[in-house]
Scaffold this active site. Structure first.
Site, mmCIF file in Angstrom:
data_model
loop_
_atom_site.group_PDB
_atom_site.id
_atom_site.type_symbol
_atom_site.label_atom_id
_atom_site.label_comp_id
_atom_site.label_asym_id
_atom_site.label_seq_id
_atom_site.Cartn_x
_atom_site.Cartn_y
_atom_site.Cartn_z
ATOM 1 C CG ASP A 1 -1.599 1.256 1.510
ATOM 2 O OD1 ASP A 1 -2.257 1.738 0.569
ATOM 3 O OD2 ASP A 1 -1.518 1.787 2.639
ATOM 4 C CG ASP B 1 -1.978 7.525 0.320
ATOM 5 O OD1 ASP B 1 -1.151 8.443 0.252
ATOM 6 O OD2 ASP B 1 -2.729 7.207 -0.622
HETATM 7 C C1 XBP Z 1 -5.497 5.963 0.748
HETATM 8 C C2 XBP Z 1 -6.548 6.930 0.441
HETATM 9 C C3 XBP Z 1 -6.315 7.909 -0.579
HETATM 10 C C4 XBP Z 1 -5.732 9.216 -0.218
HETATM 11 C C5 XBP Z 1 -6.066 10.242 -1.271
HETATM 12 O O1 XBP Z 1 -6.045 4.692 1.073
HETATM 13 O O2 XBP Z 1 -7.614 6.858 0.979
HETATM 14 O O3 XBP Z 1 -7.568 8.189 -1.026
HETATM 15 O O4 XBP Z 1 -6.257 9.642 1.022
HETATM 16 O O5 XBP Z 1 -5.690 9.892 -2.529
HETATM 17 P P1 XBP Z 1 -5.129 3.402 0.991
HETATM 18 P P2 XBP Z 1 -6.513 10.535 -3.795
HETATM 19 O O6 XBP Z 1 -3.846 3.754 1.689
HETATM 20 O O7 XBP Z 1 -5.866 2.351 1.770
HETATM 21 O O8 XBP Z 1 -4.939 3.043 -0.444
HETATM 22 O O9 XBP Z 1 -6.986 11.886 -3.373
HETATM 23 O O10 XBP Z 1 -5.525 10.589 -4.924
HETATM 24 O O11 XBP Z 1 -7.683 9.633 -4.113
HETATM 25 MG MG MG Z 2 -3.033 3.076 3.523
#
Ligand code: XBP
Ligand code: MG
Length: 257
Positions: A10, A12
């Site tokens: 993953d 973020d």
């Molecule tokens: C990560 C997210 C992303 C970011 C924003 O979730 O929720 O949406 O917050 O990215 P995960 P965008 O780590 O579970 O993948 O604004 O580009 O959508």
């Molecule tokens: Mg995440």
């Protein structure tokens, strides 16, 4: 159980702590520019993280938190409004990444280098926008690092975002690999729901927003990956004799029944 062949990360919260001082800040910059007068505080943003995806997060905010919101007539629907606003948010987020304001989490660079040396295949599975991934990699590991990842599964490539398993399943299909040869790396409840539903053994490193999430089913929950001189703390599970995450530890975790 087949042997460990691939690591699926993953982005973020997992590769970098991007939410509070990255995505949140960029959303607020877009709201300021557009004159909306919205302010996503650190606390409010924590509530909005219940959905993955920035467009989905804007829509959730409008529908659940802004009872009196009226859509400007230039927009066909809320989806079009959210998409336009989100484009500006992405612009500001990419600026932040390029400025070097968002580092990788401790231990990530070392772990990726060790994994490459050990011949493990690497992939990414995330709900964030594809450019957000490549800009983060370029800013932290150098442009060439984008090619270290065999597949970058990101954003709207599958319609159902995490917690649905689709983005992991899509990545594994592209790699022509079975889930039992992979290990997933996640940081959140929606993330672990997605990886477990795709049948991947999952290692969690928490962050400020996710430390109280329910990680039932994960193989191990840590506060960080750690370095030889800065050990991780085990929050759930058994790390054996290991004190920082390395390839030997990942092989041991993967081989567990
Ligand atoms: C990560 C997210 C992303 C970011 C924003 O979730 O929720 O949406 O917050 O990215 P995960 P965008 O780590 O579970 O993948 O604004 O580009 O959508
Ligand atoms: Mg995440």
């Amino acid at each position: 159980m087949s042997k460990l062949e691939a690591l699926v990360f993953d982005v973020d919260g997992t590769l970098a702590d991007t939410e509070r001082d990255g995505h949140r800040v960029a959303f607020n910059q877009a709201f300021d520019e557009t004159g909306l007068g919205w302010d996503w505080t650190v606390e409010l943003y924590g509530e909005l993280l219940q959905v993955t995806g920035g467009k989905e997060r804007i829509t959730l905010y409008v529908e659940k938190f802004l009872e009196d919101f009226e859509l400007d007539e230039q927009y066909e629907d809320i989806a079009e409004f959210a998409a336009r606003l989100h484009k500006r948010k992405t612009h500001f987020y990419l600026e932040l990444l390029q400025s070097g304001a968002i580092p990788l989490r401790p231990g990530v660079e070392r772990l990726i280098n060790e994994a490459r040396e050990a011949g493990l295949r690497l992939a990414i599975s995330t709900t964030t926008t594809p450019d957000n991934v490549t800009y983060l990699l370029s800013a932290t590991l150098g442009k060439e690092s984008i090619d270290w990842f065999e597949v970058i599964a990101a954003g709207d490539i599958v319609p159902a975002k995490k917690p649905a398993p689709d983005i992991y399943t899509w990545a594994m299909e592209q790699m022509n690999i079975s889930p039992d040869a992979c290990l997933a790396f996640e940081d959140s409840l929606n993330g672990v729901k997605s990886s477990l539903a795709a049948d991947l053994k999952t290692l969690i490193t928490v962050n400020g927003y996710t430390k109280d999430d329910d990680f039932t089913g994960a193989v191990l929950v840590l506060d960080q990956y750690g370095e030889p001189d800065t050990p991780f703390k085990v929050l759930e599970g058994d790390a054996g004799d290991f004190s920082h995450v390395n390839v030997a530890m990942l092989k041991e975790l993967h081989a567990r029944g």
